[in-house]
Design an enzyme around this catalytic site. Structure first.
Site, short mmCIF file in Angstrom:
data_model
loop_
_atom_site.label_atom_id
_atom_site.label_comp_id
_atom_site.label_asym_id
_atom_site.label_seq_id
_atom_site.Cartn_x
_atom_site.Cartn_y
_atom_site.Cartn_z
N ASP A 1 20.29 28.75 -24.97
CA ASP A 1 18.99 28.50 -25.59
C ASP A 1 18.22 29.82 -25.54
OD1 ASP A 1 16.68 27.30 -26.60
OD2 ASP A 1 16.16 26.24 -24.76
N CYS B 1 20.33 24.52 -29.28
CA CYS B 1 19.37 23.54 -29.81
C CYS B 1 18.59 24.08 -31.00
CB CYS B 1 18.44 23.07 -28.71
SG CYS B 1 17.36 24.37 -28.05
N GLN C 1 17.07 16.06 -27.52
CA GLN C 1 18.05 17.09 -27.86
C GLN C 1 19.42 16.73 -27.30
OE1 GLN C 1 17.38 20.01 -29.72
NE2 GLN C 1 19.61 19.94 -29.79
N HIS D 1 14.14 17.93 -22.35
CA HIS D 1 14.22 17.76 -23.81
C HIS D 1 15.29 16.69 -24.08
CE1 HIS D 1 13.62 18.41 -27.92
NE2 HIS D 1 14.07 19.64 -28.08
N ARG E 1 19.94 15.26 -34.60
CA ARG E 1 18.63 14.84 -34.11
C ARG E 1 18.16 13.62 -34.91
NH1 ARG E 1 15.48 18.49 -31.40
NH2 ARG E 1 14.20 16.63 -31.05
N ARG F 1 5.17 15.89 -27.81
CA ARG F 1 5.69 17.22 -27.44
C ARG F 1 4.53 17.99 -26.84
NH1 ARG F 1 9.34 21.64 -30.63
NH2 ARG F 1 10.88 20.15 -29.89
N1 CP Z 1 15.56 21.90 -31.05
C1 CP Z 1 14.28 21.59 -31.32
O1 CP Z 1 13.66 20.79 -30.63
O2 CP Z 1 13.77 22.21 -32.41
P1 CP Z 1 12.23 22.22 -32.90
O3 CP Z 1 11.47 23.02 -31.89
O4 CP Z 1 12.29 22.85 -34.24
O5 CP Z 1 11.73 20.80 -32.93
N1 NVA Z 2 13.54 25.84 -24.54
C1 NVA Z 2 12.93 25.88 -25.84
C2 NVA Z 2 13.45 24.79 -26.70
C3 NVA Z 2 12.89 24.74 -28.08
C4 NVA Z 2 13.43 23.58 -28.89
C5 NVA Z 2 11.41 25.79 -25.71
O1 NVA Z 2 10.94 25.03 -24.84
O2 NVA Z 2 10.71 26.48 -26.43
#
Ligand code: CP
Ligand code: NVA
Length: 305
Positions: free
Chosen positions: A216, A256, A131, A128, A284, A101
């Site tokens: 989101d 998400c 997700q 993502h 997930r 990530r």
């Molecule tokens: N939806 C998601 O990826 O959540 P986190 O940022 O908590 O991993």
């Molecule tokens: N769009 C958001 C998703 C978090 C799971 C981000 O990138 O922060």
């Protein structure tokens, strides 16, 4: 050669469908004696915060008999500028897969190029994909096959939206998108989505008769300096009860998470009867267990049904 999962379209449509179906089967069976990952390790490299991604991968690995390592990038030599390629070579010799990530799809691609094991995108600035496996599983479980249906994306044309665009083409549904001017998804991704993606002038137009409504956060991780500008730009893009009434009565609401009640969604909607966000979050776990089985070629023969 290892398969990687840096974006949803790294799987073809049939493979993605197989992984989602396998995730549903794993969830339905909830079989704690199924332990195909004994002796396997997953390294998880994070430069950004996470609750769901970290816990679902870690818990999923444990449930299937394997082990996951949480690596906060800043505490590793990545934080002291060891090249991604070198880190990839080393982790490949010690672990069986790597999840990353960070805010660089390009760095993830470099990492994958030098890795001998599968590399999984646990969120980047552009995608993502994990997700979307969970979201599709959730849609299948609550309302059946999404093919021919309509989803409405309301708000920022961000990483999650890009993965929804890929999902629409792969799973045969229409994705209507309503984003404020200047916050639309990447133009090339919209173009790649072709007839499965429709840009709409207003949230109402996007939601009209839709089978699913999804949103989101207005400010993704790393964009905190833009928060005030975003709050102003997105003020007409909140998913509230009036907007949900424009969708089909049986429409489901997805997010998400983490959510910001009173910003992109009202409490009434996210905590209301059409919301399936807790199943979505749980998925997930199942979706990534199925993904790892797929990438490690451990899927049972009857997984593609
Ligand atoms: N939806 C998601 O990826 O959540 P986190 O940022 O908590 O991993
Ligand atoms: N769009 C958001 C998703 C978090 C799971 C981000 O990138 O922060």
């Amino acid at each position: 050669m290892s398969r990687h999962f840096l974006k949803l379209s790294d799987l073809d449509a049939a493979e993605a469908r197989t992984v989602v179906q396998r995730a549903m089967a794993l969830r339905a069976a909830d079989d704690r004696t199924h332990r195909p990952f004994v002796g396997r390790t997953l390294a998880m490299v994070f430069t950004k915060n996470s609750t769901r991604t970290r816990v679902s991968f870690e818990s999923g690995m444990a449930r299937l008999g394997g082990h996951a390592l949480f690596l906060q990038a800043a505490a590793t030599q990545i934080g002291r500028d060891e090249p991604m390629g070198d880190t990839a070579r080393v982790l490949s010799r010690m672990c069986d897969a790597v999840m990353i990530r960070n805010d660089s799809q390009a760095d993830q691609a470099t990492f994958a190029q030098h890795a001998r094991v599968p590399v999984i995108n646990g969120l980047s600035e552009l995608h993502h994909p994990c997700q979307l496996l969970a979201d599709l599983q959730c849609w299948f479980e609550h309302r059946g096959d999404p093919a021919g249906k309509v989803a409405a994306w309301i708000g920022d044309g961000n990483n999650v939206c890009h993965s929804w665009i890929e999902a629409a083409a792969m799973f045969g549904f229409t994705l209507r998108i309503a984003s404020p001017s200047g916050f639309e998804p990447d133009a090339a991704m919209i173009a790649a989505g072709r007839s499965s993606v429709q840009m709409c002038a207003t949230p109402r137009q996007a939601v009209d008769g839709a089978d699913l409504v999804v949103t989101d956060t207005w400010t993704s991780m790393g964009q905190e300096a833009e928060t005030q500008r975003r709050l102003r730009a997105f003020s007409g893009y909140r998913v509230d009860t009036a907007l949900m009434k424009c969708a089909r009565p049986e429409a489901v609401f997805l997010h998400c998470l983490p959510a910001h009640r009173g910003e992109e969604v009202t409490a009434e909607v996210i905590d209301g009867p059409q919301s399936v966000v807790w199943d979505e979050a749980e998925n997930r776990l199942w979706a990534q267990m199925a993904l790892l089985e797929f990438l490690w070629k451990l899927l049972p023969d009857d997984a593609a049904t």
